[in-house]
Design a protein around this motif. Structure first.
Motif, PDB file in Angstrom:
ATOM      1  N   VAL A   1      34.933 -31.355   0.013  1.00 14.19           N
ATOM      2  CA  VAL A   1      35.044 -32.811  -0.133  1.00 14.19           C
ATOM      3  C   VAL A   1      33.680 -33.408   0.168  1.00 14.19           C
ATOM      4  N   ALA A   2      33.072 -34.044  -0.846  1.00  8.29           N
ATOM      5  CA  ALA A   2      31.720 -34.591  -0.681  1.00  8.29           C
ATOM      6  C   ALA A   2      31.711 -35.628   0.433  1.00  8.29           C
ATOM      7  N   GLY A   3      30.707 -35.549   1.301  1.00 12.19           N
ATOM      8  CA  GLY A   3      30.539 -36.549   2.353  1.00 12.19           C
ATOM      9  C   GLY A   3      31.264 -36.226   3.647  1.00 12.19           C
ATOM     10  N   ALA A   4      32.176 -35.249   3.622  1.00 15.54           N
ATOM     11  CA  ALA A   4      32.962 -34.936   4.829  1.00 15.54           C
ATOM     12  C   ALA A   4      32.103 -34.282   5.910  1.00 15.54           C
ATOM     13  N   VAL A   5      31.105 -33.511   5.506  1.00 18.88           N
ATOM     14  CA  VAL A   5      30.241 -32.789   6.444  1.00 18.88           C
ATOM     15  C   VAL A   5      28.797 -32.998   5.982  1.00 18.88           C
ATOM     16  N   ASP A   6      27.850 -33.139   6.937  1.00 20.83           N
ATOM     17  CA  ASP A   6      26.433 -33.210   6.565  1.00 20.83           C
ATOM     18  C   ASP A   6      25.950 -31.842   6.113  1.00 20.83           C
TER      19      ASP A   6
ATOM     20  N   GLU B   1      19.487 -29.756   3.600  1.00 18.17           N
ATOM     21  CA  GLU B   1      18.797 -30.501   2.547  1.00 18.17           C
ATOM     22  C   GLU B   1      18.909 -29.839   1.168  1.00 18.17           C
ATOM     23  N   VAL B   2      18.649 -28.539   1.116  1.00 17.48           N
ATOM     24  CA  VAL B   2      18.668 -27.842  -0.186  1.00 17.48           C
ATOM     25  C   VAL B   2      20.056 -27.923  -0.809  1.00 17.48           C
ATOM     26  N   GLU B   3      21.087 -27.675  -0.003  1.00 16.83           N
ATOM     27  CA  GLU B   3      22.454 -27.664  -0.521  1.00 16.83           C
ATOM     28  C   GLU B   3      22.914 -29.088  -0.878  1.00 16.83           C
ATOM     29  N   ALA B   4      22.490 -30.082  -0.081  1.00 16.81           N
ATOM     30  CA  ALA B   4      22.835 -31.472  -0.403  1.00 16.81           C
ATOM     31  C   ALA B   4      22.252 -31.852  -1.766  1.00 16.81           C
ATOM     32  N   ALA B   5      21.030 -31.390  -2.028  1.00 16.77           N
ATOM     33  CA  ALA B   5      20.393 -31.697  -3.316  1.00 16.77           C
ATOM     34  C   ALA B   5      21.144 -31.022  -4.460  1.00 16.77           C
ATOM     35  N   LEU B   6      21.578 -29.778  -4.254  1.00 12.59           N
ATOM     36  CA  LEU B   6      22.340 -29.076  -5.298  1.00 12.59           C
ATOM     37  C   LEU B   6      23.664 -29.786  -5.572  1.00 12.59           C
ATOM     38  N   VAL B   7      24.335 -30.252  -4.507  1.00 14.70           N
ATOM     39  CA  VAL B   7      25.608 -30.964  -4.682  1.00 14.70           C
ATOM     40  C   VAL B   7      25.389 -32.248  -5.486  1.00 14.70           C
ATOM     41  N   ALA B   8      24.316 -32.968  -5.171  1.00 16.43           N
ATOM     42  CA  ALA B   8      24.025 -34.213  -5.898  1.00 16.43           C
ATOM     43  C   ALA B   8      23.739 -33.920  -7.373  1.00 16.43           C
ATOM     44  N   ARG B   9      22.971 -32.853  -7.629  1.00 16.37           N
ATOM     45  CA  ARG B   9      22.676 -32.496  -9.026  1.00 16.37           C
ATOM     46  C   ARG B   9      23.957 -32.101  -9.756  1.00 16.37           C
ATOM     47  N   ARG B  10      24.851 -31.379  -9.062  1.00 24.62           N
ATOM     48  CA  ARG B  10      26.121 -30.998  -9.708  1.00 24.62           C
ATOM     49  C   ARG B  10      26.891 -32.234 -10.164  1.00 24.62           C
TER      50      ARG B  10
END
Lengths: 431, 431
Positions: free
Chosen positions: A10-15, A18-27
């Motif tokens: 679930v996006a936003g549930a856990v911080d 940086e690298v993985e946050a960027a991949l999630v945003a690109r997805r």
């Protein structure tokens, strides 16, 4: 609302780092909103070998979940076969080529003699979709009977009889669901037969001619129901008596995983009209297929044709042949039986009050997580995510999401069972 | 009854050499009756390189038909990318991986900015099947409008709107067909729009809400209708005015084949709601996809999920990336334009009374075969089989089977055009 998919990120549930946050945003930007990741903190993988997967920092994850890489991630014999044939020719089935036939003959040699034709697709979804087309043509019926939390694929026709996709994907008006064959609710040989007969009667009462009963022969998405072997016989007889066909969906249990047999239906002593194959067939290369008795395709084949551009191409079949060679050469069905028994003993030995019934066959396990005697999906999620933090990959399943789904590559060893058990004990001590 | 598939092999019509006769017999035994081969005497191929295919004796066939091996059979850059990624990891999209995103971003950079999401499947059939699922969810409608001899795929849902599969495969009750945009029957910008509007009106009259107009933007199975560029605009406006969506099926014209643009829809100055991709995307590796505007998937993505086990896996995307690199690096879109023009000039220069209108765009040609002014499917078959004997591969298409379908790999050169023309002249002299 909880996502109907167990273990969904679930996006936003856990911080996230940086690298993985960027991949999630690109997805989200590139793939849009219909894709789902696993885990509270998604896993970022870059390499695989045997039962191990590696993240960019080189950390090793024990893979106790992925049945696609059934003979082990990046198996050299399979890689070599793919590369060799890809460098020769990736022809399709409208030219003559030996490989599709050699593989077809080899594959069919693992089936009872009645099941003597095979048609090739690229995915298990396409195999089940073709099965329903053939069944409609052969029976003149449209009715479909599945279990309450079945999953058979994502084409428009198959999603209509895949209730595990959740309430956002409506079932077809011609679809009836039956409870999974849970031995706790009575002898499945009796109850499952009765439920299937009731579904047949209800279809007929609505003027719908039954076409098929289709089941995953290990009932994976329902929570894994494999015992006692033999319970399918009555239901298969019932659908046939109503003029319908029986389809064994072997996408999950097939290719030796149950240990006892190459195919899940064999444990039940039945011979299906059609058998769909997929995931582990090419160890990651997109190849799938449908095995059938001739009566199923005789009429369809006379008036219609089937062509799948990539289905049965020479590279797919050379790859799938190499997979069968490894399953045979490394004795992986026997390994599934032997290591599966060790694994089951280790899981049963844990004696944690939160762990309930273990249902298993070979290297496929469904382990209930309970709060008292009530299903506990939240605790199951904590265990799944706790194991992820211990670098062990599993997931959860079942209509309530409280069943741990453990389904490692077939090259899993006793040592791997030891590592798994040790880390699970650590997780249970802290969640 | 003639098989509805042009250029289908008929068992027993011609005596085959021993090896090929044995392969045909094994096919019937193993694959069953729904498969079709090409040609009176099927071609037996074992190796491919560039535009050449080879039989077991080492004879070279000029490939003027296969659009899957679009950058040439067994292109080394593509083979290396597949092998490299397969040896690393063939992960799926529920774990994070860069490759599916890098490829998605690269692919989307070739589209108008409105088309900013991509979802991955394994086949063009799956892409069109997903498109119809999304369209139903987004529009609340079910009506589908296609051309009279359209082909969009083989899933149950898509076969219902693929009339070229023949009378043995019934169209859905919610499907309407319109005549192909043939400029000889009036300006397609006017006639095609009028036909689509009439189909919309007929759907509404039956209480069926229109969901989509879907066309192969080069109308390949209808006989190839590409000119004048721009004629789709009115029809697209009509379906949108009725609350429906426009899907461009780019499985055949996409990836630079038309020479004028990367995608066939661009020649017509329209921006589709969805674009389906397939065949040449992985040069033989099973990979396909659906590009879309966000409004199409917003609602679906909120209430449902999409997962395709092999779709968008790292090997598929690394392979597809290598294909795009070759298309760019070798200037294959420009080559399709330049060599396509030479090829068209050579075909138009033949001046044989049996050869009628040539319809073309880049390296895609439909050439009518006539007896006087009547379609001559028998002569088209003699030319196709005559070229096969001269070791040149093409096929036939169109609802009457009288259109020569010429669609070589995009690495076709002027020299290859010369070889083709010389052999075609020999064939025309004797058939």
């Amino acid at each position: 609302m909880r996502d109907p998919m167990p273990n969904a990120f679930v996006a936003g549930a856990v911080d996230l780092p940086e690298v993985e946050a960027a991949l999630v945003a690109r997805r989200q930007r590139v793939l849009g909103p219909a894709y789902r990741l696993f885990y509270e903190t998604p896993v970022h993988l870059v390499r695989g070998e045997g039962v191990w997967l590696f993240d960019p920092e080189g950390n090793a994850y024990l893979d106790a979940y992925n049945n696609v890489a059934s003979v082990g991630h990046c198996h050299p014999h399979v890689l070599a076969a793919t590369a060799r044939q890809a460098a020769q020719l990736a022809s399709h089935t409208r030219y003559l080529h030996d490989t599709v036939l050699s593989y077809g003959e080899k594959l069919l040699s693992y089936f009872p003699s009645e099941l003597c034709h095979v048609m090739f697709t690229c995915t298990g979804s396409e195999a089940n979709d073709l099965a329903i087309r053939l069944a409609r043509a052969a029976t003149g019926g449209t009715g479909v009977i599945v279990t309450e939390n079945a999953y058979h694929g994502v084409t428009a026709a198959v999603a209509e009889f895949s209730p595990s996709l959740g309430p956002g994907v409506p079932l077809g008006a011609h679809v009836r669901t039956v409870p999974a064959p849970d031995a706790r609710a009575g002898d499945p040989a009796v109850t499952f037969t009765a439920h299937v007969q009731a579904a047949i009667d209800d279809l007929l009462r609505h003027g719908i001619k039954p076409a098929v009963l289709i089941v995953d022969t290990i009932f994976s998405s329902d929570g894994v129901f494999a015992q006692p072997a033999g319970f399918l016989k009555g239901a298969v007889a019932a659908i046939r008596a109503a003029g319908g066909l029986f389809i064994a969906d072997e996408v999950q249990p097939g290719f030796g995983r149950t240990g006892a047999a190459m195919w899940g239906f064999q444990r039940h002593g039945v011979v299906p009209d059609m058998v769909s194959l997929g995931k582990p067939m090419g160890n990651g290369y997109p190849v799938a297929g449908l095995v059938m008795q001739p009566h199923v395709v005789a009429d369809f084949g006379g008036k219609a044709r089937y062509f799948n551009t990539f289905g049965g191409n020479a590279v797919a079949c050379a790859t799938a042949m190499a997979v069968l060679e490894v399953v045979e050469g490394e004795g992986l069905q026997e390994n599934a039986r032997k290591v599966g028994a060790e694994f089951a003993a280790a899981l049963r030995g844990l004696r944690d009050p939160r762990l309930g019934e273990l249902r298993d066959a070979g290297l496929f396990f469904g382990l209930d997580v309970l709060d008292g005697d009530r299903p506990d999906a939240a605790m199951a999620a904590r265990i799944v995510n706790g194991l992820r933090d211990e670098r062990v990959l599993i997931s959860a399943t079942g209509p309530k999401g409280h069943v741990l789904k453990i389904r490692p590559p077939l090259v899993f060893s006793g040592d791997h069972v030891g590592i798994f058990a040790e880390r699970l004990v650590r997780v249970l001590a802290r969640v």
